[in-house]
Every structure is written in C-alpha cells, then in structure tokens.
Design an enzyme around this catalytic site. Structure first.
Site, PDB file in Angstrom:
ATOM      1  CG  ASP A   6       3.588   0.115 -11.709  1.00 35.57           C
ATOM      2  OD1 ASP A   6       2.512  -0.653 -11.613  1.00 35.57           O
ATOM      3  OD2 ASP A   6       3.738   0.886 -10.719  1.00 35.57           O
ATOM      4  CB  ALA A   7      -0.806   2.842 -12.949  1.00 36.27           C
ATOM      5  CE1 TYR A   8      -3.486   3.997  -9.420  1.00 34.93           C
ATOM      6  CE2 TYR A   8      -3.571   1.797  -9.914  1.00 34.93           C
ATOM      7  CZ  TYR A   8      -4.053   2.972 -10.267  1.00 34.93           C
ATOM      8  OH  TYR A   8      -5.048   3.335 -10.731  1.00 34.93           O
TER       9      TYR A   8
ATOM     10  NE  ARG B  55       1.678  -0.116  -4.014  1.00 34.14           N
ATOM     11  CZ  ARG B  55       1.011  -0.222  -5.303  1.00 34.14           C
ATOM     12  NH1 ARG B  55      -0.055  -0.092  -5.722  1.00 34.14           N
ATOM     13  NH2 ARG B  55       2.065  -0.491  -6.244  1.00 34.14           N
TER      14      ARG B  55
ATOM     15  CG  ASN C 176      -1.910  -5.322 -10.618  1.00 30.97           C
ATOM     16  OD1 ASN C 176      -1.906  -6.208 -11.380  1.00 30.97           O
ATOM     17  ND2 ASN C 176      -1.427  -5.468  -9.571  1.00 30.97           N
TER      18      ASN C 176
HETATM   19  C1  LAC Z   1      -0.027  -1.178 -10.991  1.00 32.28           C
HETATM   20  C2  LAC Z   1       0.262  -1.367  -9.431  1.00 32.28           C
HETATM   21  C3  LAC Z   1       0.876  -2.635  -9.080  1.00 32.28           C
HETATM   22  O1  LAC Z   1      -0.215  -0.049 -11.427  1.00 32.28           O
HETATM   23  O2  LAC Z   1       1.264  -0.401  -9.094  1.00 32.28           O
HETATM   24  O3  LAC Z   1      -0.269  -2.271 -11.612  1.00 32.28           O
END
Ligand code: LAC
Length: 216
Positions: free
Chosen positions: A9-11, A40, A117
């Site tokens: 996951d990124a964020y 967020r 996402n």
């Molecule tokens: C993502 C968010 C959900 O990178 O953190 O998908």
C-alpha cells in the site's frame, strides 16, 4: 507456502501522508494533526461510498474534494495553502524504513510492487520523489479497474499483474481495512501498524503484525 511477492500500500505504508499537512504546521493556523486526519478520513470514505454506488472519480479528484471538505470544517485554516497542500501529495516523504526494506527484499529475490488507490501519476510522482522507482518491480493502481479497495477485484488485479496465485502474494498495509480486504480475497496480508492502532475486523486477520517495514 512461501511469499513470492509483496504488494505495498502506498499512503501511510511507504509514504507519510500526515507529513503533507505537518510541513505547513505553522502557516496552517490550526492543529495540523486533526486536520490531516480528517482530510485522510474523507478521502478514504469517498473511495468506499463511490465504489459501493458503482461510481468512480479518481483518487486525485477525491483528494481535492476531501481537502475542500476539511477546509469547511476548519474555517480558521488558511485556505491559501490549498495548492501547496495538494502539491505536497506528489512529493510525500517516504518513511525511513521504506527504501532499505525494498532493497533488501530485492536482494532476497522477492518481487515488490506499489499497490494503490492512487492514480498511476500520483504513485509514480511519490515513488520518484522518494527515489524508490528503481528498487520496485512496478506500480499497480486500481485506476485500471475504476473500483477502489476493498473490492475483491482490486486484490485480484494485483495478483494477476504479478502472475501469482493469491496465496503467494502478501499485501503490506498500514490500513487495517485494507488488510481485511486482502485476506477476504484469499491473499496473504501483513499489517504494518506503525501507530499502535487497535485490532479490528475479526476473522480477517493479518498473518503478521509489524511496527515498521524493517521487520519484513
Ligand atoms: C492506498 C491508500 C489506501 O495507497 O493508502 O491505496
């Protein structure tokens, strides 16, 4: 079965999202922590509600809508920072353990992708800024299917991109709801619980909980 690939996951997992508002701690004129948290929360709420409705607006659009909502809720916040706050999304800082972990996994022959996402452009922007583009095997954005996590299709997308069965791919996410989505789809999952959040989603549990990526 051995894990052959990690889908990160990124964020909040690789990149510090709270950092965007914290950079403007003094100029914002309100407490940046609840401001960042609401931004967020709304951003993610919009992903869930739209996907449930069968609708789609990309994550960049939702990030802007969520910020505008947050400004409405914090009338004392300095709106002239809107542009700067949004731009900081493209240059988020990676956590200190992000790059060393990705490098170490590569040495061990394990594939790594960003699974997000975020739009492909947003993810690439943050990855380039963090200097990790060369140490990952790709970026998988749900933009390709226009449905956000936690739809099963999102987790199927990353496994099919990797060409691996769900049992050989582990999601690594700081979002407990994302872990639940991955486990529900049949994927493996590791919860990177950086901030000591309480357990939730019984029955959809990570096989490991870590406090930072270095534990991988
Ligand atoms: C993502 C968010 C959900 O990178 O953190 O998908």
């Amino acid at each position: 079965m051995a894990i052959k690939a990690y889908a990160f996951d990124a964020y909040g997992t690789l990149f510090n999202v709270a950092g965007a508002a914290l950079r403007y701690r003094d100029a914002l004129k309100v407490d940046p922590e609840p401001f960042a948290a609401l931004w967020r929360l709304k951003q993610i709420e919009y992903t869930w509600t739209l996907t449930l409705m069968g609708r789609y607006h990309d994550f960049w659009e939702l990030t802007q809508r969520a910020l505008d909502y947050t400004f409405e809720k914090f009338p004392a916040a300095d709106r002239s920072l809107r542009k700067a706050l949004l731009e900081s999304y493209w240059t988020l800082d990676a956590y200190d353990d992000t790059k060393p972990t990705l490098k170490a996994l590569r040495v061990r022959g394990i594939k790594t992708v960003i699974f997000t996402n975020g739009t492909p452009d947003m993810a690439k922007g943050a990855a380039d800024h963090a200097g990790i583009t060369d140490v990952i095997d790709g970026i998988v954005s749900i933009d390709a299917i226009r449905k956000f996590k936690t739809t099963r299709d999102a987790y199927d997308l990353v496994c099919s991109h990797l060409g691996l069965p769900h049992e050989e791919v582990a999601l690594v996410s700081s979002n407990r709801w994302d872990v639940a989505g991955a486990v529900s789809s049949g994927m493996r999952a590791i919860w990177c619980n950086r901030t000591g959040q309480p357990e939730e989603y019984p029955g959809l549990t990570a096989e490991r909980t870590i406090r930072g990526l270095a534990e991988l």
